[in-house]
Design a protein around this motif. Structure first.
Motif, PDB file in Angstrom:
ATOM      1  N   ALA A 289      53.972  53.177  36.915  1.00 20.38           N
ATOM      2  CA  ALA A 289      53.436  53.966  35.810  1.00 20.38           C
ATOM      3  C   ALA A 289      52.671  53.078  34.838  1.00 20.38           C
ATOM      4  O   ALA A 289      52.908  51.874  34.757  1.00 20.38           O
ATOM      5  N   VAL A 290      51.775  53.701  34.107  1.00 15.97           N
ATOM      6  CA  VAL A 290      51.049  53.001  33.044  1.00 15.97           C
ATOM      7  C   VAL A 290      51.602  53.468  31.703  1.00 15.97           C
ATOM      8  O   VAL A 290      52.110  54.591  31.568  1.00 15.97           O
ATOM      9  N   GLU A 344      55.499  56.624  29.657  1.00 16.46           N
ATOM     10  CA  GLU A 344      54.792  56.131  30.832  1.00 16.46           C
ATOM     11  C   GLU A 344      54.385  57.305  31.707  1.00 16.46           C
ATOM     12  O   GLU A 344      55.009  58.369  31.668  1.00 16.46           O
ATOM     13  N   ALA A 345      53.320  57.118  32.464  1.00 18.05           N
ATOM     14  CA  ALA A 345      52.818  58.192  33.317  1.00 18.05           C
ATOM     15  C   ALA A 345      52.214  57.605  34.583  1.00 18.05           C
ATOM     16  O   ALA A 345      51.763  56.448  34.603  1.00 18.05           O
ATOM     17  N   TYR A 346      52.224  58.396  35.643  1.00 21.02           N
ATOM     18  CA  TYR A 346      51.645  57.993  36.921  1.00 21.02           C
ATOM     19  C   TYR A 346      50.319  58.706  37.129  1.00 21.02           C
ATOM     20  O   TYR A 346      50.120  59.852  36.687  1.00 21.02           O
ATOM     21  N   SER A 347      49.406  58.056  37.812  1.00 22.15           N
ATOM     22  CA  SER A 347      48.100  58.661  38.076  1.00 22.15           C
ATOM     23  C   SER A 347      48.247  59.776  39.103  1.00 22.15           C
ATOM     24  O   SER A 347      49.225  59.828  39.868  1.00 22.15           O
ATOM     25  N   SER A 348      47.265  60.662  39.136  1.00 27.13           N
ATOM     26  CA  SER A 348      47.295  61.769  40.096  1.00 27.13           C
ATOM     27  C   SER A 348      47.243  61.242  41.527  1.00 27.13           C
ATOM     28  O   SER A 348      47.851  61.825  42.433  1.00 27.13           O
ATOM     29  N   ASP A 349      46.537  60.132  41.749  1.00 25.21           N
ATOM     30  CA  ASP A 349      46.478  59.545  43.092  1.00 25.21           C
ATOM     31  C   ASP A 349      47.857  59.065  43.544  1.00 25.21           C
ATOM     32  O   ASP A 349      48.242  59.233  44.708  1.00 25.21           O
ATOM     33  N   ASP A 350      48.613  58.468  42.612  1.00 28.17           N
ATOM     34  CA  ASP A 350      49.958  57.994  42.947  1.00 28.17           C
ATOM     35  C   ASP A 350      50.888  59.162  43.256  1.00 28.17           C
ATOM     36  O   ASP A 350      51.715  59.088  44.177  1.00 28.17           O
ATOM     37  N   GLU A 352      50.121  61.927  44.558  1.00 26.99           N
ATOM     38  CA  GLU A 352      49.753  62.531  45.842  1.00 26.99           C
ATOM     39  C   GLU A 352      50.294  61.753  47.036  1.00 26.99           C
ATOM     40  O   GLU A 352      50.472  62.319  48.117  1.00 26.99           O
ATOM     41  N   ASP A 493      54.289  47.735  35.867  1.00 28.42           N
ATOM     42  CA  ASP A 493      53.772  47.337  37.185  1.00 28.42           C
ATOM     43  C   ASP A 493      53.817  45.819  37.297  1.00 28.42           C
ATOM     44  O   ASP A 493      53.188  45.112  36.506  1.00 28.42           O
TER      45      ASP A 493
END
Length: 650
Positions: A289-290, A344-350, A352, A493
């Motif tokens: 997550a970022v 924190e949040a994860y990208s949509s690509d992650d 998927e 990360d």
């Protein structure tokens, strides 16, 4: 040509075109016993073709049967020209027929075997005779007959391939068909292995301190769901045991599934529940997550909840809390966790390509491992990325790149390493960042997936396994809090850690170095180890840190006095309060003596010898000890470890 003909046994030979060349001696002997038990009759005819040798035939299919008959003839049980019924086929079909017989056959279903064996067993046929009749071992027969203990409903489920044989066999530990069916229907699919089935059927009681009981909220939750608790009158805490394992497992499954539903709402490709983590998870790649900044309102709420939580904790510590305090703390803790998750949040690509596993941690709390990428999903993600990079078309083949030999590559990289070493030795600031980076990769991330160029190894003794009640250890809890606090400081990360370390001020790097190095401290005295020198240095380390053990540890009835002999209790009270106070110990029961010792020793500052730090002077601990025990290595070692290490053993 398919007519059945009768051929003398001594006119039958092995066919070189038979695809099966190897036969075990034991297998032929077992088949011979089976043929004997059935009156020397074959259940299946041999398939033969004419041989070039006049009057002889080659066995295309049934060579093992021919060898078994030959074995019986050699033993004199049947004539050498014993009449064998055969089917004759053309020579050009020999290989095809042989291959079909050896490949296109299926082993008898275990339940079918059980039913066949049971018919004979019900007639009083001995196990050995059943084994001989069917060409099986006695062990196989016994195992199949054991399935008589299993519910017919479960046998049908196994027939329909909805259950493994390992699971089916686990049900044989019980004769209670209703209980077996209840266990099968109650255990969740992700925790319905053979071990869980046996544990549930054998009704092993679960201690109140078990992490599963902690997860569901305690024994009172289990009792409210209809569970029965067995309590030990001699248990000082009167905590008891949950006797219905299936109910506990169902409540655990419901708790994990409820959390899984919340995690699924985050949009992951997959979410699974697991009572324990498989080793495979350590080999999986991860998405990280970022950081996300909370809004002013959210941050204000988090700060307010944090302050309220501390106030309630102080009330509990002072014994001034009411019945609603703990419930409120649970609500606060849940809301704080939700707010922390927003940082924190994860990208949509992650989302998927990755998933999450819901499990239970060592202390019985919910644990969510997010961002796990399965190997198949990783390959698919790489393929899609490659296609996108090339506009959806396959990457064109180019000229073969030049590649150095392995020997030259090794030499050139050795030259590079030498340069890095000398330059790093000349730059302490970068060296500090590099060491901190290498150590944090070891201690701050569960599955880093990133390596350091520095081959720095750090090992950390798992203290929870050596402490009977780890949740009651102030120091262990404080260190876990420290780990959690630093978890919010360093990047989520590990791939971002190096750049982050290079940007940190000198003081922050030193703090992180101390934190990482602290993981490696080990002063645990075990019966078999070779760390006496390390434990000696731990004494010096304690003196350098000016450690006050009384601030962190106090001997209690549950944690110490109840685990030593009454003679040890008497010695402890004598050392801390005097002989008069310890005079009545011999006439007390063990539990009474332990409780009495806790009350008398409390506040005196007395500690068990292994928990004390040896006083040292200007020289090392060992030097000081050796001055007082010159030449006696045994006494020096005893001064470090003492008899009390063995005395406190349960």
């Amino acid at each position: 040509m398919t007519d059945i003909i009768t051929i003398a046994l001594n006119k039958l030979d092995a066919d070189p075109k038979n695809v099966r060349k190897t036969y075990s001696k034991e297998g032929v002997q077992e088949l011979a016993a089976n043929i004997r038990s059935d009156g020397y009759r074959l259940l299946q005819n041999l398939v033969v073709r004419k041989s070039e040798k006049k009057g002889h035939f080659l066995v295309v299919a049934g060579e093992r049967r021919r060898q078994a008959l030959t074995l019986l003839a050699e033993a004199g049980e049947i004539a050498k020209d014993f009449a064998v019924e055969c089917k004759e086929r053309e020579a050009d079909k020999a290989t095809e027929i042989s291959l079909a017989e050896n490949i296109m056959r299926e082993e008898m279903h275990p339940v079918d075997q059980y039913e066949a064996f049971k018919v004979m067993a019900d007639k009083g046929t001995p196990i050995a005779d059943i084994a001989a009749r069917f060409g099986a071992t006695e062990t196989v027969v016994r195992r199949r007959l054991a399935l008589a203990r299993v519910s017919p409903k479960l046998l049908d489920i196994y027939r329909n391939e909805e259950m493994s044989f390992e699971q089916l066999a686990a049900f044989t530990v019980s004769d209670d068909h209703a209980r077996q069916e209840e266990v099968w229907e109650s255990l969740p699919s992700w925790n319905c292995n053979a071990h869980a089935i046996r544990q549930a059927l054998q009704n092993e009681a679960i201690k109140a301190t078990d992490k599963r009981i902690t997860l569901i909220g305690g024994l009172h939750v289990y009792e409210a769901a209809g569970g029965v608790v067995r309590r030990d009158l001699f248990d000082a805490g009167n905590e008891g045991y949950a006797t219905d394992v299936v109910l506990v497992e169902r409540l655990v499954a419901e708790t994990l599934e409820a959390e899984a539903e919340r995690v699924r709402a985050e949009g992951w490709k997959w979410v699974e529940c697991s009572a324990s983590l498989s080793d495979d998870i350590f080999r999986m790649k991860r998405a990280y997550a970022v950081a996300v900044t909370l809004s002013d309102e959210q941050q204000a709420e988090l700060d307010s909840l944090d302050a309220e939580y501390d106030e309630l904790a102080e009330l509990i510590e002072a014994g001034a809390a009411d019945e609603e305090t703990e419930g409120r703390m649970l609500v606060i803790n849940s809301r704080m966790r939700d707010l922390h998750n927003l940082t924190e949040a994860y990208s949509s690509d992650d989302l998927e390509k990755a998933g999450a596993i819901i499990t239970i941690d060592y202390y019985g709390a919910l644990r969510v491992e997010r961002g796990l990428i399965r190997s198949d999903d990783e390959i698919e993600a790489v393929r899609l990325e490659a296609n996108n990079a090339s506009g959806g078309e396959a990457t064109p083949k180019g000229a073969k790149p030049f590649v150095h030999s392995q020997a030259l590559t090794q030499e050139l990289t050795a030259q590079k390493t030498a340069v890095l070493r000398v330059e790093l030795a000349r730059n302490p600031d970068v060296a500090l960042a590099a060491v901190v980076h290498a150590l944090l990769l070891k201690v701050a991330y569960t599955y880093p997936g990133v390596q350091s160029a520095l081959e720095i190894s750090l090992t950390s003794e798992r203290l929870e396994t050596s402490i009977k009640l780890p949740e009651g250890s102030k120091a262990l809890c404080a260190f876990n809090d420290l780990r959690e606090n630093y978890g919010y400081v360093i990047p989520g990360d590990p791939a971002d850690l190096w750049e982050w370390c290079m940007e940190q001020p000198h003081d922050q790097l030193l703090n992180l170095l101390a934190y990482a190095a602290a993981h490696s401290v080990n002063a645990v005295a075990k019966l078999y180890d070779d760390r006496r020198g390390g434990c000696a240095h731990a004494e010096e380390l304690g003196q350098a840190l000016k450690v006050d053990m009384n601030a962190w540890f106090e001997p209690t009835a549950e944690g110490y006095f109840g685990r030593i002999s009454k003679a040890g209790i008497e010695t402890a009270i004598t050392e801390s309060r005097g002989k008069d106070v310890a005079a009545g110990i011999s006439g007390m029961k063990k539990g009474e003596a332990a409780a009495y010792a806790e009350r008398q020793v409390s506040g005196t500052g007395w500690l068990p010898e292994p928990a004390r730090f040896v006083s040292i002077g200007p020289t090392s601990v060992r030097d000081n000890l050796e001055e007082g025990h010159a030449g006696d290595v045994g006494e020096v070692n005893d001064a470090f470890y003492g008899d009390s290490v063995l005395e406190v053993a349960e």
